[in-house]
Scaffold this active site. Sequence first.
Site, PDB file in Angstrom:
ATOM      1  N   ARG A   1       0.817  -1.219   0.000  1.00 22.61           N
ATOM      2  CA  ARG A   1       0.000   0.000   0.000  1.00 22.61           C
ATOM      3  C   ARG A   1       0.847   1.265   0.000  1.00 22.61           C
ATOM      4  NH1 ARG A   1      -4.051  -1.380   4.824  1.00 22.61           N
ATOM      5  NH2 ARG A   1      -1.998  -1.773   5.699  1.00 22.61           N
TER       6      ARG A   1
ATOM      7  N   LYS B   1       2.688 -19.908   6.888  1.00 22.18           N
ATOM      8  CA  LYS B   1       2.125 -20.332   8.147  1.00 22.18           C
ATOM      9  C   LYS B   1       2.068 -19.133   9.097  1.00 22.18           C
ATOM     10  CE  LYS B   1       4.443 -20.210  11.336  1.00 22.18           C
ATOM     11  NZ  LYS B   1       5.462 -19.395  12.044  1.00 22.18           N
TER      12      LYS B   1
ATOM     13  N   HIS C   1       8.894 -23.116   6.488  1.00 26.09           N
ATOM     14  CA  HIS C   1      10.268 -22.979   6.014  1.00 26.09           C
ATOM     15  C   HIS C   1      11.220 -23.991   6.648  1.00 26.09           C
ATOM     16  CE1 HIS C   1      10.906 -20.461   9.612  1.00 26.09           C
ATOM     17  NE2 HIS C   1      12.192 -20.675   9.451  1.00 26.09           N
TER      18      HIS C   1
ATOM     19  N   LYS D   1      14.984 -26.473   5.290  1.00 25.60           N
ATOM     20  CA  LYS D   1      16.313 -26.500   5.911  1.00 25.60           C
ATOM     21  C   LYS D   1      17.044 -27.779   5.509  1.00 25.60           C
ATOM     22  CE  LYS D   1      15.075 -23.662   9.900  1.00 25.60           C
ATOM     23  NZ  LYS D   1      15.917 -22.480   9.957  1.00 25.60           N
TER      24      LYS D   1
ATOM     25  N   GLU E   1      15.413 -20.220  20.685  1.00 28.11           N
ATOM     26  CA  GLU E   1      15.824 -18.943  20.098  1.00 28.11           C
ATOM     27  C   GLU E   1      16.299 -18.010  21.201  1.00 28.11           C
ATOM     28  OE1 GLU E   1      13.262 -17.552  16.655  1.00 28.11           O
ATOM     29  OE2 GLU E   1      11.801 -18.511  17.950  1.00 28.11           O
TER      30      GLU E   1
ATOM     31  N   ASP F   1       2.649 -20.618  16.816  1.00 28.89           N
ATOM     32  CA  ASP F   1       3.720 -20.057  15.980  1.00 28.89           C
ATOM     33  C   ASP F   1       4.758 -21.112  15.594  1.00 28.89           C
ATOM     34  OD1 ASP F   1       5.072 -17.727  14.814  1.00 28.89           O
ATOM     35  OD2 ASP F   1       6.564 -17.981  16.392  1.00 28.89           O
TER      36      ASP F   1
ATOM     37  N   HIS G   1       6.274 -26.032  12.521  1.00 25.05           N
ATOM     38  CA  HIS G   1       7.660 -26.496  12.453  1.00 25.05           C
ATOM     39  C   HIS G   1       7.908 -27.758  13.296  1.00 25.05           C
ATOM     40  CE1 HIS G   1       8.123 -22.697  10.583  1.00 25.05           C
ATOM     41  NE2 HIS G   1       8.372 -21.979  11.655  1.00 25.05           N
TER      42      HIS G   1
ATOM     43  N   LYS H   1      11.353 -18.538  23.144  1.00 27.93           N
ATOM     44  CA  LYS H   1      12.128 -17.330  22.835  1.00 27.93           C
ATOM     45  C   LYS H   1      12.882 -16.918  24.099  1.00 27.93           C
ATOM     46  CE  LYS H   1       9.297 -15.751  19.029  1.00 27.93           C
ATOM     47  NZ  LYS H   1      10.136 -16.209  17.918  1.00 27.93           N
TER      48      LYS H   1
HETATM   49  C1  BG6 Z   1       8.928 -18.488  12.301  1.00 29.89           C
HETATM   50  C2  BG6 Z   1       8.273 -18.001  13.548  1.00 29.89           C
HETATM   51  O1  BG6 Z   1       8.065 -19.334  11.596  1.00 29.89           O
HETATM   52  O2  BG6 Z   1      10.115 -19.195  12.635  1.00 29.89           O
HETATM   53  C3  BG6 Z   1       9.224 -17.109  14.335  1.00 29.89           C
HETATM   54  O3  BG6 Z   1       7.098 -17.272  13.231  1.00 29.89           O
HETATM   55  C4  BG6 Z   1      10.530 -17.824  14.570  1.00 29.89           C
HETATM   56  O4  BG6 Z   1       8.635 -16.711  15.570  1.00 29.89           O
HETATM   57  C5  BG6 Z   1      11.086 -18.408  13.286  1.00 29.89           C
HETATM   58  O5  BG6 Z   1      11.437 -16.883  15.116  1.00 29.89           O
HETATM   59  C6  BG6 Z   1      12.294 -19.280  13.554  1.00 29.89           C
HETATM   60  O6  BG6 Z   1      12.880 -19.639  12.337  1.00 29.89           O
HETATM   61  P1  BG6 Z   1      14.430 -19.981  12.232  1.00 29.89           P
HETATM   62  O7  BG6 Z   1      14.618 -20.400  10.812  1.00 29.89           O
HETATM   63  O8  BG6 Z   1      15.158 -18.732  12.608  1.00 29.89           O
HETATM   64  O9  BG6 Z   1      14.663 -21.086  13.208  1.00 29.89           O
END
Ligand code: BG6
Length: 490
Positions: free
Chosen positions: A51, A148, A178, A182, A216, A235, A240, A338
């Site tokens: 936008r 996602k 994603h 990996k 993380e 999340d 994942h 986190k």
């Molecule tokens: C994302 C989450 O899908 O994956 C994030 O929404 C998270 O909260 C991230 O930080 C972690 O991905 P990676 O590849 O850094 O382990």
Amino acid sequence: MSPASPAVNAFDLVIFGGTGDLARRKLLPALLHRFADAQIVAGTRITAIARDALDANAYRARLREDLHDVLGAGEAGRLDEFLQLIDYHRLDATQDAGWQEFAASLKQRNGNVRVFYLATAPDLFATICERLRAAGLSADDARVVIEKPVGRDLASARAINDAVGHSFAERNTFRIDHYLGKETVQNLIALRFGNALFEPVWRAEHIDHVQITVAETLGAGQRAAYYDKAGALRDMVQNHMLQLLCLVAMEPPASLDADALRDEKLKVLHALRRIDSSNAAQLTVRGQYRSGAAEGHVVPSYAEELGGPAHAETFVAIKAEVANWRWAGVPFYLRTGKRLPTRVSEIVVTFKPIPHSIFADTGSSIMPNKLVLRLQPGEGVTLWLMNKVPGPGGLRLREVPLDMSFADAFGVQRQPDAYERLLMDVVRGNPTLFMRRDEVEAAWRWIDPILAAWAASNDAPKPYTAGSWGPSASVALIERDGRTWHEDAG
Ligand code: BG6
């Protein structure tokens, strides 16, 4: 160009949310790498949609800043060439204005594979897909990519899937997780099914338990507003972590065909033992970080980052079970959070202890074998074995790692980001590493009762200090069973 990355046909990629975090931090750098590797060829066009009142030149200038250090020194020219593929279109997905022009500009370019990447909030997926259909852009082989989390529970996931499915066929719908892009995650498939060694012992008779940790160091930070509506279960676990669990636990697929693989993952999701209000207190732990020392300085609490009352869990530990013949009785301990002490993602498969020790008199304790698959950082595989300590003076045994690092074994200079692989798979039309509709919905079917159990209980997430391994209840969850979290991870 490496022979492992053959060029893909020229394509038209349209990124909705083109000025957003995902596009700028992940998608465009990934595309730039693929371009620099000559996998993306001339004739391709990448159109960012947002936008913001920008024109293509202003957008490219912004992108130049974002991307200036993505490639190595001496490759600046490649960035210039890449930027020539980039276009920008100002469009509000919720308004009619601009769609006709946008559609017309795309239709002039018939012949290329068309990909629409919805890097937006999920509540825009339905509207965008509907408008693409109305503009005649979803026909033929056009593909849509959605991020996602697909929904926030089973009902909303179904609604999104229905809405997307109204415009795009399932075979053209690419749901990104994603983690599946990996390298080590794909290596899990290679390891399990490319070696004769593991499969005979890959079952309850020989495996004591499995741990999956995705830790993380970062906090929710800028994303706190989104994150508070999601929480770690939605999340990270719904997608994942469950995908990793599926790849560990699935039966051998008959082939690498996308559906063969996804059929097997789906069976695992269906076999997960239900966790609801009758057992959630024993099998799950939720945490939320308080202020503490992390990354070498004092960081604020999650609530402070959010700037108001905080609801979401920033840490989850779960004891899951795959209730089938192969896995009955084998716990799968999942843990993610986190603001943990270190960034590490790994899968640890711990084998059963030996049935009888002939070393009892040597004073050596015989540790069970462990297979550790490290997803990040330092991607690799470690097999922990008992070995004799060298030298005279009796037969003493010690646990030693048999280590394989991807970087050393394959001379990998740079580990490609997951999005590089996945974006090229979309263009090639290979859905193997994407989630099928029924998988996403089966995952929610398992998650929903956990969410309901948490909502029904009066307990808030347990506090933990930033920079620690989560609430002490997470340690208790595994220690109650006489086991501990794998020490490399903490
Ligand atoms: C994302 C989450 O899908 O994956 C994030 O929404 C998270 O909260 C991230 O930080 C972690 O991905 P990676 O590849 O850094 O382990």
